[in-house]
Each structure stands twice: as C-alpha cells, then as structure tokens.
Design a protein around this motif. Structure first.
Motif, PDB file in Angstrom:
ATOM      1  N   LEU A  14     -68.886 -21.987 -87.082  1.00  0.00           N
ATOM      2  CA  LEU A  14     -68.085 -23.199 -86.967  1.00  0.00           C
ATOM      3  C   LEU A  14     -67.281 -23.385 -88.245  1.00  0.00           C
ATOM      4  O   LEU A  14     -67.791 -23.143 -89.350  1.00  0.00           O
ATOM      5  CB  LEU A  14     -68.974 -24.425 -86.742  1.00  0.00           C
ATOM      6  N   LEU A  29     -73.073 -31.874 -87.761  1.00  0.00           N
ATOM      7  CA  LEU A  29     -71.888 -31.456 -87.020  1.00  0.00           C
ATOM      8  C   LEU A  29     -72.244 -31.161 -85.560  1.00  0.00           C
ATOM      9  O   LEU A  29     -71.437 -31.352 -84.655  1.00  0.00           O
ATOM     10  CB  LEU A  29     -71.279 -30.221 -87.687  1.00  0.00           C
ATOM     11  N   GLU A  37     -76.946 -24.697 -90.298  1.00  0.00           N
ATOM     12  CA  GLU A  37     -76.285 -25.551 -91.294  1.00  0.00           C
ATOM     13  C   GLU A  37     -75.490 -26.651 -90.603  1.00  0.00           C
ATOM     14  O   GLU A  37     -75.463 -27.803 -91.068  1.00  0.00           O
ATOM     15  CB  GLU A  37     -75.369 -24.734 -92.207  1.00  0.00           C
ATOM     16  N   ALA A  38     -74.867 -26.329 -89.478  1.00  0.00           N
ATOM     17  CA  ALA A  38     -74.118 -27.335 -88.729  1.00  0.00           C
ATOM     18  C   ALA A  38     -75.052 -28.444 -88.242  1.00  0.00           C
ATOM     19  O   ALA A  38     -74.698 -29.635 -88.273  1.00  0.00           O
ATOM     20  CB  ALA A  38     -73.393 -26.685 -87.548  1.00  0.00           C
ATOM     21  N   ARG A  39     -76.255 -28.068 -87.822  1.00  0.00           N
ATOM     22  CA  ARG A  39     -77.229 -29.093 -87.390  1.00  0.00           C
ATOM     23  C   ARG A  39     -77.666 -29.972 -88.560  1.00  0.00           C
ATOM     24  O   ARG A  39     -77.751 -31.199 -88.442  1.00  0.00           O
ATOM     25  CB  ARG A  39     -78.449 -28.417 -86.753  1.00  0.00           C
ATOM     26  N   LEU A  78     -66.011 -28.676 -96.159  1.00  0.00           N
ATOM     27  CA  LEU A  78     -65.777 -27.773 -95.026  1.00  0.00           C
ATOM     28  C   LEU A  78     -64.282 -27.492 -94.858  1.00  0.00           C
ATOM     29  O   LEU A  78     -63.868 -26.329 -94.709  1.00  0.00           O
ATOM     30  CB  LEU A  78     -66.336 -28.413 -93.756  1.00  0.00           C
ATOM     31  N   LEU A 136     -63.144 -26.011 -82.967  1.00  0.00           N
ATOM     32  CA  LEU A 136     -64.114 -26.987 -83.446  1.00  0.00           C
ATOM     33  C   LEU A 136     -63.603 -28.407 -83.199  1.00  0.00           C
ATOM     34  O   LEU A 136     -64.403 -29.316 -82.905  1.00  0.00           O
ATOM     35  CB  LEU A 136     -64.412 -26.771 -84.930  1.00  0.00           C
ATOM     36  N   HIS A 188     -66.787 -20.752 -92.925  1.00  0.00           N
ATOM     37  CA  HIS A 188     -67.493 -20.794 -91.648  1.00  0.00           C
ATOM     38  C   HIS A 188     -68.960 -21.120 -91.920  1.00  0.00           C
ATOM     39  O   HIS A 188     -69.549 -20.606 -92.874  1.00  0.00           O
ATOM     40  CB  HIS A 188     -67.415 -19.443 -90.936  1.00  0.00           C
TER      41      HIS A 188
END
Length: 706
Positions: free
Chosen positions: A126, A174, A168-170, A157, A109, A163
C-alpha cells in the motif's frame, strides 16, 4: 441492473446479498477510464438494488489496483474523474469493503480509502507514491489519509512515497484487519458477512477522527514543512503535499477536497512533473535494447570477481545481496584477506545500523569464497574483472579467464574507460566478452553501463541486462569509446568547469551553483569524493594523444602533485579536518588557482551562477548529443537514465537531454555558438544538435528510434 459485456474491466456479481465488484484490467488493474466508469456503475447498482446489502471491491490477478493508467499520462482525462469515483464510493448508502492484495498504490489506495472498511492480505503493498512523479494524491488521499491515521503518519507515507505491507497498514489504522487465509476474495467475503451480522454501519473516512488532536496535528504539519523545506530543496510537489494536509486539518472535508484538487493541478502544470514523468518512462524504455528483444539470456547461478579492492568488493556485495554465490580471486593471501574484509565491512555497517543481524551476515558470507588461483572460478557463469585500470593488466586477467572459465561463461570487464574491443580481441572467445561498468560504491549505485563490443554475442548482451535485473540495477546499453556514455560526457563538462575556474569562478562558487541547480554535489566535491588521483592517472594516460592546441587547465594536477587527492588524504579542493566527510574551502587552493591563472596569462572575470549553469549544461548536452549521434547511446533517453542513476542529475529535470528540450534546443545551440567565440576548439556544436534545431525537432523525437 447494469448489463455487462464479457470484456468489461469491472465485473459485478451478486453473491448472497454481497455485490462483488472485481477489477480485471491486466496487467496491474490500472484505473483507466473504463475501470472508473465500471466502479461508478457498480456503486450506482448497489444503491438502486434492494437485494444488495453490501459491496466488496477486489482485484483480479496479482493486484488490487496498481494506480493510474500510464497510457493516460499527458492526455485530457475522460469522465468520470477519479475524485468523483472515490466520492461516489464513499457516499454509497450500503457498506463498501475493499479487500486488498498485491499493489494498492496511488489512486488504487485512494479508492480503498474511500471504502467504508478495508482489509489487506499478506504480501499487499500500500502506498501513495505520487510524489515520485512530481504530483500529490489528487483523489482525496491527502484529505482521507490524515483523517484515518493522523497527520504525522499520513505525511510520512505521502512525502516518502514508500510502500508499506499489510501488517504495518493495520498498525497505522490504514486497514482494519489482515486477512487470515491470504485469499483477498475469501477473506473479504467473510469480513463483509461479519459486518452484516453485526449490523455495522456505513463508516465514512471523511468522518474519521485522526485529526481530532488539533495541537498534535498542527505540530506534525509544521515539523513536516520544516523537514521538507530542507530535504526536498527546489522540489515543487512536497511542500504542496504539506499544504494539502494542512487543508485537511483546517477546512471542512469538501473544501479540503477542492483545495487538494487546485494543488494537484498546479503540480500537473509544473515542469518538474514533466521531468519526473519522463524519468519514469525512460527507466522502462531503457530496458528495451535490440538484443533483449531477440536473444534469450544465459543462466547465471554463480559469479566470479577478480579483484578485492573497493570496486571488486562492491560488486561482490551486489551479487551476494542478489542471493548469488561469489568466488573472489586475488593475487595473494594478504590481498584476499583485505578483499574479504572490504565485503564484511559493508555488512558490519548494516548490523550497526540495525538493518541486519549477525546471523544474517553469517548466512550471506557462507556464499562467499576466495582463492588465489583462477582455477577456483572454472565453474562460474559470469566472471567480472575489477582490477587496476591498465589495459595490459586487464589483458593478463582475461588470458587467465580464457584459460579456466567454462564454455559459455560470460567474461566481463568493469573498466571505466579502456577499449573493450581490444580486451575482447586478446582472447579466443570474443563473443563472450562484455563490459559491465559498475559505479562506486557498486553495491549501492543503481547504474550499470552494459558496454557492447563489436564481436559480442547478442545473448551475452541479453544476459547482462538480465544480470542487472537480478542485482536490482538500472542497465544502460553503451557502445565502446573512451569513457562510454557517462564518463565520456563527464570529461567534457568537467573540462568546462575547469575552464570557468581558470577564467575567474572559484571552485566553490561552481560547486554551489551546481548544487543549487539540483545536483547533490558539485564537480570539485565529486573529484574529492572519488579521489583526485584517479582523474590524474587518466589525464597522464591521455597526455600522449591530447591535442596540443587544446586548452588544458593544470590546477587539478598541481593539487595531485602535492598529494592532495580529496577525502582519503584529508584535503583536495576542500579541507577535510579529522576525517570529515564534508569539506571546507581551502585558502591555499584559491592561492594555487590564482597562481595558475597568472601562469596561463588569464585575466580573471566574474561569473554569475546562471552563466556557470548555462556553460556546464551546454557542455553536458552537446557531448550527450555527440554520444547519440555516434551511436554510443541508442537514444537520448539512455543518456538521461545514465545521468539520473550514475551522476546525481536532478531527477525532477528528467536528465540532460530532457532538460535541453525543456530549455529549447535553439537556445542551447545559441549558447554554444556564443561560447565558441572564445574557444571554438572546445565549443564545437554537435552535428545532431544542429540538425535537430534546423528541423525544428527535439531529442524526445529520437527516443523511440532504437
């Protein structure tokens, strides 16, 4: 242009102005030295080659980049270092896009964070899980993540090590988008061409504005520091992580990177890092039992559970959660109804917490059936008895299993102490009989002792390990003896605690010292949680064979005689007012302790917390060494894993045998010999411990000797 050989783990191919950099280093695309060199060379090529308009970094196989190369753990890193690689990616004069599928963890990452744009596809994972190894992200993760997603989200995080998925990353920021097709390469190339068409600039994460609201960032850092000090008591790296994120707020980027590196190296030097890395490798090594290397597991598509009490219900839930149909057997309809209620209670609690819907519960319960007839489990692939801890009762159950279960079914006992060879000898198919010792609550506790009797077939042992994997448990192979690995060792160090209590340390001081060492609970709190009547029954069972010359502390018996069994009765060693889960010290218990000292003729003395831990750990280590010496455990690491997952041993210390190595076996043996001057019968040095000290060896040297 850089020449490439066919076996290089980083391949760079120019496609219509886009340099596609593919990391192909099976099995997880770990960041070994050749990958780091390949990434640096590819970025150099992109900057030097005028035909390259942009760079796309993707992973071959199932992952983007799974993280550091574990083969390099503990070795001097070879250049280029990962921070330098990430800085080189970020400094590229042409847009760099990371297209993520599968795992982008740790350094993986951090590579993506150094890119200028990020895309992830469905199924991506991620995370920055370095904290689980006693480390912090050391290649810019603590500096770039807060700038990208803010201090609060970055701290959550990094401190959790969890993970997260693509969506969720969007949402966090992230990644910039979730790929439409699910093909990282295709989605990545399409995104690069969009960016080129829009003449999107190079966008460096170091310049992102996630920390622009300095007041909110400072508040998030201070809140994290306060919570971490409470939650991660005694741990080294979590507070260093908070310090590193604070540096991201307060220092220029390059200074922040240097500070992160200093903190990272402090973590590397910490004994906790060594303990956590040992735990990491031990969990993988413990799966390598002799039978799993040579035998193929039998198929398991259905499970029978005999007994619907707390343990039987927990085992049923573990199997249901693994997607397996479960048939529960009880002696009458009322007991069966209680068994079903115990199972439903677990799922009802999940619904209350918002972790499950009523519809999902109904779907799970559709896989549960119950019967008062053993004939109902004639079809199951594994039958697990979880009835009262009495050899005759269990033999009666196995007689029924022998009668009804199909040929090839695995017949398992969940006994905590009893002789599984005797159970196996009572049926016509001893090769199918094995011990599956679950820990309570069985649906939550990760440890599963796979107890291997003399006549069991190798494929049944392999099946047990495969079954553990299905249940998401950590299996530890154990031989047959009273208590196997964990409970056998437990009996000894709990006896040491009893001796100290009678000799002058209060149960509350002992519990506090053990908690300060890193256990979640002390031994007397554990007795109250499990129920004092369980140990009392075991002591009464062993009374006939107990060495009459051995010291026997009767304090716990006095409490049980009063019906004080712990939390379930409202009092044990502690008082539990109004159903409270945490107890308060009880002056009446202290009076009983004092009376027992007088009865035993003991003149009480004071103990320091350090002396309590030295005795507690010496007893644990010595009996752990006996367990390895007798072949009950294959290796010292099997003892470590059992205690990490079944007994709350502090993970950052690696387990009792790893802890012994860190203290020094000669020191442990010297302590035992000193304690033996008071009680030579109890403090008998293990022959294995003596042998290792004489040879100048340690327990780690035995960990690959299975």
């Amino acid at each position: 242009m850089n020449a490439q050989t066919a076996d290089t783990p980083v391949k760079a191919e120019l496609r219509d102005g886009v340099l596609v950099v593919t990391i192909d280093n099976p099995p997880v695309n770990a960041l070994g030295v050749d990958v780091r060199r390949g990434l640096s060379a590819a970025i150099e090529r992109a900057d030097d080659d005028s035909s390259v308009q942009a760079v796309l970094i993707v992973g071959a196989g199932r992952n983007f980049i799974g993280g550091a190369d574990i083969r390099e753990f503990g070795k001097l890193p070879m250049p280029p270092a990962l921070p330098d690689v990430c800085n080189r990616i970020e400094a590229c004069a042409k847009p760099v896009v990371a297209a993520i599928h599968g795992a982008a963890l740790g350094g993986g990452l951090e590579v993506a964070l150094a890119a200028h744009y990020r895309l992830a596809v469905a199924g991506a994972k991620l995370g920055l899980p370095e904290v689980t190894l006693g480390l912090l992200p050391g290649a810019g993760g603590t500096q770039r993540a807060p700038r990208l997603i803010g201090a609060a989200a970055a701290l959550d995080l990094i401190l959790s090590g969890r993970h997260i998925g693509a969506e969720e990353a969007r949402q966090l920021g992230l990644v910039d988008r979730v790929g439409a097709s699910g093909d990282a390469l295709a989605d990545g190339i399409a995104h690069v061409h969009e960016l080129l068409a829009a003449r999107a600039p190079v966008r460096r994460t170091r310049d992102a504005a996630g920390l622009a609201d300095r007041r909110a960032s400072r508040a998030a850092i201070e809140a994290a520091r306060e919570q971490t000090a409470k939650k991660s008591r005694g741990l080294f790296s979590p507070l260093k992580i908070v310090d590193a994120v604070q540096a991201a707020l307060e220092l220029p980027f390059d200074d922040g990177l240097r500070h992160e590196r200093q903190l990272f190296l402090q973590c590397i030097d910490s004994p906790q890092r060594a303990g956590l890395v040992h735990a990491f490798f031990a969990e993988r090594e413990v799966l390598k039992a002799p039978e799993t290397r040579t035998a193929k597991p039998r198929a398991i598509a259905s499970v029978g559970v005999i007994g619907g009490g707390t343990m039987g219900a927990g085992i049923a839930v573990a199997a249901l959660d693994a997607g397996l149909p479960v048939t529960m057997i009880e002696r009458d309809d009322a007991s069966l109804a209680r068994g079903r209620a115990h199972v439903e209670k677990v799922y009802d609690a999940q619904i209350v917490k918002g972790r499950m819907t009523p519809e999902a519960k109904a779907a799970v319960m559709n896989r549960w059936t119950g019967s008062t007839s053993y004939d109902a489990i004639a079809h199951v692939d594994v039958a697990i008895e979880a009835v009262f801890e009495d050899l005759d009762v269990k033999k009666a159950v196995f007689a029924e299993l022998d009668r009804v279960c199909k040929p090839g079914a695995v017949l398992a006992t969940n006994t905590s102490y009893l002789d599984i060879d005797a159970i196996a000898a009572s049926v016509a198919r001893p090769a199918d009989v094995i011990g599956l010792h679950f820990f309570s609550p069985a649906n939550l506790m990760k440890l599963l002792e796979v107890v291997v009797p003399a006549k069991v077939s190798a494929d049944v042992v392999a099946t047990a390990f495969d079954f553990a994997k299905k249940l998401r448990k950590v299996p530890v192979r154990a031989g047959v003896c009273d208590g196997f690995i964990g409970n056998r060792v437990l009996a000894v160090y709990r006896t040491a605690a009893d001796h100290m209590m009678e000799d002058g340390a209060s149960p509350y001081q002992i519990d506090r010292a053990v908690r300060e060492f890193g256990f979640p609970m002390g031994p007397f709190q554990v007795i109250d949680l499990a129920g004092g009547d369980i140990g009392w029954a075991a002591r009464k069972r062993r009374a006939a064979t107990r060495d009459p010359a051995a010291r026997y502390v009767q304090i716990a018996d006095r409490l049980c005689e009063r019906g004080w069994f712990g939390q379930k009765t409202g009092r044990g060693f502690y008082l539990y007012a109004d159903g409270a889960r945490s107890g308060t010290p009880d002056p009446e218990v202290e009076a009983i302790v004092e009376a027992e000292r007088e009865r035993a003729g003991v003149a009480p003395r004071e103990f320091t917390d350090d002396e309590i831990i030295r005795r507690y750990m010496a007893a644990m280590i010595n009996e752990g060494a006996n367990v390895v010496h007798e072949g009950i455990a294959l290796r010292p690491l099997d003892v470590d894993v059992a205690f990490l997952y079944g007994y709350g041993f502090p993970r950052h210390r690696g387990g009792p045998m790893k802890y012994a190595d860190s203290v020094g076996l000669a020191k442990v043996l010297a302590d035992i010999r000193e304690f033996a001057k008071e009680d030579p019968r109890f403090w008998r040095p293990s022959p294995l411990l003596v042998d290792l000290v004489e040879r100048g060896a340690d327990f780690a040297s035995l960990n690959h000797a299975a």
